[in-house]
Enzyme design. Structure first.
Site, PDB file in Angstrom:
ATOM      1  N   HIS A  60       0.716  -0.992  -0.127  1.00 52.23           N
ATOM      2  CA  HIS A  60      -0.207   0.004   0.011  1.00 52.23           C
ATOM      3  C   HIS A  60       0.910   0.943  -0.123  1.00 52.23           C
ATOM      4  O   HIS A  60       1.628   1.499   0.921  1.00 52.23           O
ATOM      5  CB  HIS A  60      -0.930   0.139   1.248  1.00 52.23           C
ATOM      6  CG  HIS A  60      -1.841   1.093   1.170  1.00 52.23           C
ATOM      7  ND1 HIS A  60      -3.036   1.104   0.301  1.00 52.23           N
ATOM      8  CD2 HIS A  60      -2.053   2.118   1.934  1.00 52.23           C
ATOM      9  CE1 HIS A  60      -3.826   2.115   0.393  1.00 52.23           C
ATOM     10  NE2 HIS A  60      -3.332   2.838   1.592  1.00 52.23           N
ATOM     11  N   HIS A  62       0.919   5.520  -1.460  1.00 50.70           N
ATOM     12  CA  HIS A  62       0.612   6.752  -1.995  1.00 50.70           C
ATOM     13  C   HIS A  62       2.041   7.746  -2.307  1.00 50.70           C
ATOM     14  O   HIS A  62       2.411   8.110  -1.475  1.00 50.70           O
ATOM     15  CB  HIS A  62      -0.217   7.542  -1.204  1.00 50.70           C
ATOM     16  CG  HIS A  62      -1.500   6.830  -0.582  1.00 50.70           C
ATOM     17  ND1 HIS A  62      -2.724   6.713  -1.670  1.00 50.70           N
ATOM     18  CD2 HIS A  62      -2.156   6.525   0.161  1.00 50.70           C
ATOM     19  CE1 HIS A  62      -3.588   6.054  -0.821  1.00 50.70           C
ATOM     20  NE2 HIS A  62      -3.147   6.008   0.173  1.00 50.70           N
ATOM     21  N   ARG A 101      -5.245  15.539   6.436  1.00 49.27           N
ATOM     22  CA  ARG A 101      -5.658  15.412   5.054  1.00 49.27           C
ATOM     23  C   ARG A 101      -5.716  16.682   4.352  1.00 49.27           C
ATOM     24  O   ARG A 101      -5.559  16.635   3.052  1.00 49.27           O
ATOM     25  CB  ARG A 101      -7.196  14.862   5.167  1.00 49.27           C
ATOM     26  CG  ARG A 101      -7.601  14.247   3.630  1.00 49.27           C
ATOM     27  CD  ARG A 101      -9.071  13.623   3.850  1.00 49.27           C
ATOM     28  NE  ARG A 101      -9.999  14.539   4.311  1.00 49.27           N
ATOM     29  CZ  ARG A 101     -11.288  14.586   4.040  1.00 49.27           C
ATOM     30  NH1 ARG A 101     -11.643  13.308   3.141  1.00 49.27           N
ATOM     31  NH2 ARG A 101     -12.316  15.320   4.226  1.00 49.27           N
ATOM     32  N   HIS A 286      -5.884  -1.204   6.277  1.00 51.49           N
ATOM     33  CA  HIS A 286      -6.021  -0.645   7.527  1.00 51.49           C
ATOM     34  C   HIS A 286      -6.955  -1.494   8.580  1.00 51.49           C
ATOM     35  O   HIS A 286      -6.617  -2.088   9.422  1.00 51.49           O
ATOM     36  CB  HIS A 286      -6.573   0.858   7.793  1.00 51.49           C
ATOM     37  CG  HIS A 286      -5.686   1.653   7.060  1.00 51.49           C
ATOM     38  ND1 HIS A 286      -4.399   1.845   7.264  1.00 51.49           N
ATOM     39  CD2 HIS A 286      -5.775   2.574   5.817  1.00 51.49           C
ATOM     40  CE1 HIS A 286      -3.819   2.697   6.559  1.00 51.49           C
ATOM     41  NE2 HIS A 286      -4.757   3.109   5.594  1.00 51.49           N
ATOM     42  N   ASP A 337       2.498   3.140   3.066  1.00 51.46           N
ATOM     43  CA  ASP A 337       1.315   4.042   2.910  1.00 51.46           C
ATOM     44  C   ASP A 337       1.632   5.296   2.862  1.00 51.46           C
ATOM     45  O   ASP A 337       1.938   5.855   1.652  1.00 51.46           O
ATOM     46  CB  ASP A 337       0.253   3.901   4.310  1.00 51.46           C
ATOM     47  CG  ASP A 337      -1.004   4.792   4.078  1.00 51.46           C
ATOM     48  OD1 ASP A 337      -1.420   5.204   3.063  1.00 51.46           O
ATOM     49  OD2 ASP A 337      -1.871   4.592   5.167  1.00 51.46           O
TER      50      ASP A 337
END
Length: 464
Positions: A60, A62, A101, A286, A337
């Site tokens: 995973h 990004h 975020r 997750h 991640d």
């Protein structure tokens, strides 16, 4: 692809044991023979001193989050009153996933195909230096800011595929459906570049993507809040028809669970199951805040679990029920991640240590089981069924750890699996081989000559 090569491994983890003196023969990027008990390197063999493991799989990622490393943590510390001048609370709201975020969106707004390529290339090179030979890229930054497609609608995805090739690792591009800001809410200004409008339009765009020797194409549902329930089946069907991996962020935040219950009267796991998303080719990422019924459902469907402990602790998400999920039948894998840390050995170690903190007991997984999650099971979650093991017929992807660093010196080499998981770090990686060729040799990347400088330049370009 490469020709015939022979490697002599001083020590090798041949699941579940460590063996001394192992010869591995390769041809055309695959292992053709594994011969333990070879005390002397054969003539012409490349000698890998230390402990060799199967290549690690980062299930995973990004890639653009790598630009946030340190930035958000420092900002959070200042806002919490931990900066210069004292440790008292600033009186502002505490930092959380949701405030992080907003900073992440600001970086996403600045990405172009060129800057994304540069950042991903450097990030994937860092992964190779950490022994990672395959990455699952959870990709949702599809269009230009504002949502206008590029001339090539897959320009951003193609940049990631090219970046992995330049960095010398394999990639599963998990093209991600991201259609809404929340239940019944249209995408906000930041999210418009993520959205194709509908799941049908998403499927049409990503159907154009082609697999290559180093690249597989998979699918992802960003989350139940980002894909309307009546469009989940479209994404699931696309993956099913291609027998492709399907990933989804699942129950990472309690706020998402509460909103799903309010909108649909069921948990995210049940909503996904009711629309055909769960299953043995699906991996939930997750799985932090699950009910007992959710755990049983995930296990019964054979849905995998990708834990990302360094990100989950960095964002204060919580500790997911990994032991209960595995007991229920959910295979475990690992991801870095947000890349606050890129170190799959740390992810494996953290999963065990998190459980120790939560339960106040030790020994939830053996070192071999944790290495399996970081290698073979991660590759399977990404659709690379023939990777993640040092065995005949497998892809010739492996990595070697130093056994003489300040972290690893001392234990007997036969305790190599324990040393790898509970002592070693990414800094101990000496060699990484992908498809039978050295991508990292003696701690240096062979294709990206100065990875720190490449990272610094790529991040500076986004901050400019």
């Amino acid at each position: 692809m490469t020709g015939t090569r022979t490697y002599w491994l001083e020590h090798a983890w041949l699941d579940p044991h460590v063996e001394p003196g192992v010869t591995v023969e390769t041809a055309d990027g695959r292992v053709t023979a594994v011969r333990p008990g070879v005390d002397t390197p054969p003539p012409g063999a490349e000698i890998l001193r230390g402990l060799t493991l199967p290549g690690l799989a980062n299930a995973h990622s990004h890639a653009f989050h790598r630009a946030l490393r340190g930035t958000v943590q420092a900002d959070a510390g200042t806002r919490a009153g931990g900066g210069r001048g004292g440790g008292r609370s600033s009186g502002r709201a505490p930092d959380s996933f949701w405030t992080w975020r907003e900073v992440m969106y600001a970086f996403a707004d600045r990405l172009t195909p060129d800057t994304y390529f540069s950042l991903a290339r450097a990030t994937y090179a860092e992964m190779a230096l950490a022994g990672i030979t395959a990455v699952g890229e959870f990709h949702y930054v599809h269009h230009a800011p504002g949502g206008t497609p590029y001339a090539d609608p897959n320009a951003m995805g193609e940049a990631l595929i090219a970046a992995a090739a330049d960095a010398g690792i394999r990639i599963t591009l998990l093209d991600t459906a991201y259609l809404s800001a929340g239940f019944g809410e249209p995408p906000n200004a930041h999210q418009r570049r993520f959205s194709d409008g509908t799941a049908d339009a998403w499927a049409e765009r990503c159907s154009v993507l082609k697999e290559r020797d180093h690249a597989r194409i998979g699918a992802a549902v960003h989350s139940v809040r980002a894909v309307p329930a009546d469009q989940l089946t479209t994404v699931a069907r696309w993956a099913e028809e291609r027998r492709a991996p399907l990933h989804v962020h699942l129950s990472e935040q309690t706020a998402e669970n509460d909103a799903c219950l309010a909108a649909h009267g069921r948990t995210p796991a049940r909503l996904l199951a009711d629309h055909g998303v769960l299953g043995p080719r699906t991996t939930g990422v997750h799985h932090t805040h699950l009910t007992d019924e959710d755990i049983a459902l995930i296990g019964a469907t054979g849905t995998g679990t990708c834990m990302c402990p360094t990100t989950e602790r960095d964002l204060a998400d919580g500790i997911g029920p990994a032991v209960a999920l595995q007991r229920a039948g959910s295979p475990l894998c690992l991801g870095s991640d947000s890349h606050a840390v890129i170190d799959l050995l740390e992810e494996a170690r953290a999963m065990e240590l998190n459980e120790r903190l939560r339960t106040r007991t030790r020994g939830h997984w053996t070192a071999a089981a944790l290495l399996r999650a970081a290698s073979a099971d991660g590759h399977r979650a990404l659709g690379w069924q023939d990777a993640g093991a040092l065995e005949t017929g497998a892809l010739a992807d492996f990595t070697t750890l130093a056994l003489d660093s300040v972290r690893t010196a001392g234990p007997t080499p036969r305790l190599g699996a324990e040393t790898a998981v509970f002592a070693a770090t990414a800094a101990d990686v000496r060699h990484t081989v992908v498809a039978g060729r050295h991508i990292v040799r003696d701690g240096a990347h062979t294709l990206v000559p100065d990875v720190p400088r490449a990272l610094a330049r790529a991040v500076d370009d986004l901050r400019a």
